[in-house]
Design a protein around this motif. Structure first.
Motif, PDB file in Angstrom:
ATOM      1  N   UNK A  75      22.825   8.503  55.998  1.00 47.02           N
ATOM      2  CA  UNK A  75      21.073   9.374  55.926  1.00 47.02           C
ATOM      3  C   UNK A  75      20.092   8.183  55.144  1.00 47.02           C
ATOM      4  N   UNK A  76      19.117   7.563  55.448  1.00 47.69           N
ATOM      5  CA  UNK A  76      18.534   6.386  55.048  1.00 47.69           C
ATOM      6  C   UNK A  76      17.048   6.872  54.849  1.00 47.69           C
ATOM      7  N   UNK A  77      16.441   7.598  53.605  1.00 47.54           N
ATOM      8  CA  UNK A  77      15.249   8.152  53.937  1.00 47.54           C
ATOM      9  C   UNK A  77      14.694   9.363  54.192  1.00 47.54           C
ATOM     10  N   UNK A  78      15.467   9.962  53.095  1.00 48.96           N
ATOM     11  CA  UNK A  78      16.018  11.516  53.123  1.00 48.96           C
ATOM     12  C   UNK A  78      15.400  12.257  52.949  1.00 48.96           C
ATOM     13  N   UNK A  79      14.216  11.805  51.919  1.00 47.79           N
ATOM     14  CA  UNK A  79      13.212  12.428  52.006  1.00 47.79           C
ATOM     15  C   UNK A  79      13.806  14.054  50.963  1.00 47.79           C
ATOM     16  N   UNK A  80      12.732  14.916  50.990  1.00 48.14           N
ATOM     17  CA  UNK A  80      12.754  15.429  49.950  1.00 48.14           C
ATOM     18  C   UNK A  80      13.686  17.001  50.408  1.00 48.14           C
ATOM     19  N   UNK A 130      16.411   1.312  48.500  1.00 48.27           N
ATOM     20  CA  UNK A 130      15.278   1.607  49.647  1.00 48.27           C
ATOM     21  C   UNK A 130      16.263   0.833  50.630  1.00 48.27           C
ATOM     22  N   UNK A 131      15.417   0.995  51.798  1.00 46.24           N
ATOM     23  CA  UNK A 131      15.820   0.428  53.589  1.00 46.24           C
ATOM     24  C   UNK A 131      16.390  -0.858  53.225  1.00 46.24           C
ATOM     25  N   UNK A 132      15.219  -1.514  52.452  1.00 44.84           N
ATOM     26  CA  UNK A 132      14.928  -2.297  52.210  1.00 44.84           C
ATOM     27  C   UNK A 132      16.189  -3.713  51.412  1.00 44.84           C
ATOM     28  N   UNK A 133      16.995  -2.851  51.170  1.00 41.32           N
ATOM     29  CA  UNK A 133      18.409  -2.988  49.858  1.00 41.32           C
ATOM     30  C   UNK A 133      19.562  -2.606  51.185  1.00 41.32           C
ATOM     31  N   UNK A 134      19.511  -2.880  52.246  1.00 40.68           N
ATOM     32  CA  UNK A 134      20.624  -2.775  52.770  1.00 40.68           C
ATOM     33  C   UNK A 134      22.476  -3.161  52.241  1.00 40.68           C
ATOM     34  N   UNK A 135      21.891  -4.093  51.209  1.00 36.51           N
ATOM     35  CA  UNK A 135      23.442  -4.608  50.371  1.00 36.51           C
ATOM     36  C   UNK A 135      23.793  -3.606  49.718  1.00 36.51           C
ATOM     37  N   UNK A 136      22.765  -2.646  49.145  1.00 36.14           N
ATOM     38  CA  UNK A 136      23.442  -2.106  48.212  1.00 36.14           C
ATOM     39  C   UNK A 136      22.935   0.056  48.793  1.00 36.14           C
ATOM     40  N   UNK A 137      23.092  -0.476  49.276  1.00 32.79           N
ATOM     41  CA  UNK A 137      23.400   1.220  50.194  1.00 32.79           C
ATOM     42  C   UNK A 137      24.146   0.887  50.862  1.00 32.79           C
TER      43      UNK A 137
END
Length: 267
Positions: A75-80, A130-137
């Protein structure tokens, strides 16, 4: 928790996760978020309804996926955290479900303990990226999830904050490309198709505050699912996707909900 960065909360400009929290009546936001939220409400008073509709879509989609036997979720961009969270929905059906949450706002990290209370059989983990860091995710997710088994990639109310210049479609492709056949993509996204004037005003106000809002058409939204098998009923206004899997949100039928939602399977 993996992939942690130093916790430095920027309260000088609004953040989508904290604005979303404010729309939902939460307390984990700052005056700058409330101020921008009020500006959005002045343009369209149904924004809080839209936020709740997105949450409800996530819950219904998770129920559907768990019902299909999916046991892993990214789940990317989970939020609070706002109960029920994705892992609670999934683990109610599949107690041994494994869930990795990811967000780029440090305030979510500060509340991540609430995301990690799951079943004894299951696993939940949080990583800050960040979603802009797909490799990290993907690196963090591989420590928890089995990439030889299907994974549901959930991007709820996230991609309209990622511009084409940042390569929104390519980022989704990179994340999805690492997942095995039988995995799923779950997305909701705001659009200007129904409210062009209000949408332009909202985009301009958020841009002035340093927040990107990349509203996409139905055609542009559908592109995220190129090469995938869309699950019936396909691309829909979010609350019209399998409504039988959850309770309706008060106000969801009082005018248009300017967004789309869909779930698709990787072949």
């Amino acid at each position: 928790m993996t992939g942690q960065h130093p916790v430095e909360i920027d309260t000088s400009r609004p953040h989508p996760a904290r604005m979303y929290d404010w729309y939902l009546g939460g307390k984990d936001n700052y005056p700058v978020d409330e101020a921008m939220g009020k500006q959005m409400l002045a343009l369209d008073p149904r924004v809080p309804v839209m936020a709740r509709v997105n949450r409800a879509f996530m819950q219904r989609a998770t129920r559907w996926l768990a019902g299909q036997g999916v046991r892993q979720f990214l789940d990317v961009g989970t939020g609070i955290p706002t109960e029920p969270n994705l892992h609670q929905v999934a683990q109610e059906i599949v107690p041994d479900a494994r869930v990795v949450y990811c967000d780029n706002d440090p305030i979510v990290l500060a509340h991540a303990a609430a995301l990690l209370r799951g079943t004894d059989e299951g696993v939940t983990e949080y990583l800050q990226a960040d979603v802009r860091e797909p490799d990290t995710i993907l690196e963090g997710a591989r420590k928890i999830l089995d990439f030889d088994e299907p994974i549901a990639l959930s991007l709820i109310a996230l991609l309209h904050f990622v511009s084409d210049e940042d390569g929104a479609h390519e980022l989704v492709g990179r994340l999805l490309g690492a997942l095995p056949s039988g995995s799923y993509l779950v997305v909701t996204h705001a659009t200007s198709d129904f409210t062009p004037e209000e949408s332009k005003a909202a985009t301009d106000k958020l841009k002035a505050a340093g927040v990107t809002l990349a509203l996409r058409s139905r055609e542009e939204f559908t592109r995220f699912f190129d090469g995938l098998d869309l699950i019936d009923p396909g691309v829909q206004v979010p609350h019209q996707w399998h409504p039988e899997l959850g309770d309706p949100i008060p106000g969801q039928d009082d005018g248009v909900v300017p967004g789309y939602g869909a779930v698709a399977r990787k072949l």
